[in-house]
Design a protein around this motif. Sequence first.
Motif, short mmCIF file in Angstrom:
data_model
loop_
_atom_site.label_atom_id
_atom_site.label_comp_id
_atom_site.label_asym_id
_atom_site.label_seq_id
_atom_site.Cartn_x
_atom_site.Cartn_y
_atom_site.Cartn_z
N TYR A 255 8.10 2.71 -11.35
CA TYR A 255 8.22 3.57 -10.19
C TYR A 255 9.43 4.49 -10.38
O TYR A 255 10.55 4.02 -10.52
N LYS A 256 9.17 5.79 -10.38
CA LYS A 256 10.21 6.80 -10.59
C LYS A 256 11.01 6.52 -11.85
O LYS A 256 12.24 6.59 -11.87
N GLY A 257 10.32 6.14 -12.93
CA GLY A 257 10.96 5.90 -14.22
C GLY A 257 11.68 4.57 -14.34
O GLY A 257 12.31 4.30 -15.36
N ARG A 258 11.60 3.72 -13.34
CA ARG A 258 12.26 2.40 -13.37
C ARG A 258 11.21 1.29 -13.36
O ARG A 258 10.22 1.37 -12.64
N LEU A 259 11.47 0.26 -14.15
CA LEU A 259 10.58 -0.90 -14.18
C LEU A 259 10.96 -1.81 -13.02
O LEU A 259 12.14 -2.11 -12.81
N TRP B 261 3.94 -12.56 -6.48
CA TRP B 261 2.75 -12.71 -5.65
C TRP B 261 2.32 -14.17 -5.66
O TRP B 261 2.21 -14.80 -6.70
N ASN B 262 2.11 -14.75 -4.46
CA ASN B 262 1.62 -16.12 -4.34
C ASN B 262 0.11 -16.06 -4.43
O ASN B 262 -0.57 -15.68 -3.48
N GLU B 263 -0.43 -16.43 -5.60
CA GLU B 263 -1.86 -16.34 -5.83
C GLU B 263 -2.64 -17.42 -5.08
O GLU B 263 -3.80 -17.24 -4.75
N THR B 264 -2.00 -18.52 -4.76
CA THR B 264 -2.66 -19.60 -4.05
C THR B 264 -2.93 -19.22 -2.59
O THR B 264 -4.02 -19.42 -2.08
N LYS B 265 -1.93 -18.66 -1.94
CA LYS B 265 -2.05 -18.35 -0.51
C LYS B 265 -2.28 -16.87 -0.22
O LYS B 265 -2.57 -16.51 0.92
N GLY B 266 -2.13 -16.01 -1.23
CA GLY B 266 -2.47 -14.60 -1.07
C GLY B 266 -1.47 -13.77 -0.29
O GLY B 266 -1.85 -13.02 0.59
N TYR B 267 -0.19 -13.89 -0.62
CA TYR B 267 0.82 -13.03 0.01
C TYR B 267 1.97 -12.77 -0.95
O TYR B 267 2.16 -13.48 -1.92
N TRP B 268 2.75 -11.70 -0.67
CA TRP B 268 3.92 -11.37 -1.48
C TRP B 268 5.05 -12.33 -1.14
O TRP B 268 5.36 -12.53 0.03
N VAL B 269 5.67 -12.89 -2.16
CA VAL B 269 6.82 -13.76 -1.97
C VAL B 269 8.06 -12.94 -1.65
O VAL B 269 8.84 -13.27 -0.75
N ASP B 270 8.23 -11.83 -2.37
CA ASP B 270 9.36 -10.91 -2.14
C ASP B 270 8.93 -9.84 -1.15
O ASP B 270 7.81 -9.33 -1.20
N SER B 271 9.83 -9.45 -0.27
CA SER B 271 9.49 -8.43 0.74
C SER B 271 9.45 -7.01 0.17
O SER B 271 8.89 -6.14 0.79
N HIS B 272 10.06 -6.79 -1.02
CA HIS B 272 10.08 -5.45 -1.62
C HIS B 272 10.13 -5.56 -3.15
O HIS B 272 10.37 -6.63 -3.68
N TRP B 273 9.89 -4.44 -3.83
CA TRP B 273 9.95 -4.39 -5.29
C TRP B 273 11.41 -4.44 -5.73
O TRP B 273 12.28 -3.85 -5.11
N ILE B 274 11.68 -5.16 -6.84
CA ILE B 274 13.05 -5.36 -7.35
C ILE B 274 13.16 -4.68 -8.71
O ILE B 274 12.30 -4.87 -9.57
N ASP B 275 14.23 -3.88 -8.89
CA ASP B 275 14.46 -3.22 -10.18
C ASP B 275 14.83 -4.24 -11.23
O ASP B 275 15.56 -5.20 -10.97
#
Length: 74
Positions: A50-54, A59-73
């Motif tokens: 995103y914008k040149g940054r990795l 993602w919790n594949e068992t329960k189907g939700y994001w564990v982290d509230s936002h993307w982390i650089d």
Amino acid sequence: MKMKKGIVITAMILLLASCSMNTIVYAGEICTKEAEERIADKIVVKYREYKGRLQYRRWNETKGYWVDSHWIDV
């Protein structure tokens, strides 16, 4: 005579052990809802650029939700 008695006792012990193991498996099959609750969650790490940054997010594949509230650089 003692040898025959020892073989019979050993056979009885093995028979009882196999019966108790079958009971445990059978009880586990009945209580599937409880067993599912005890299964550890499968967490998958997702990556994006995103914008040149990795970045990554879990993602919790068992329960189907994001564990982290936002993307982390990275």
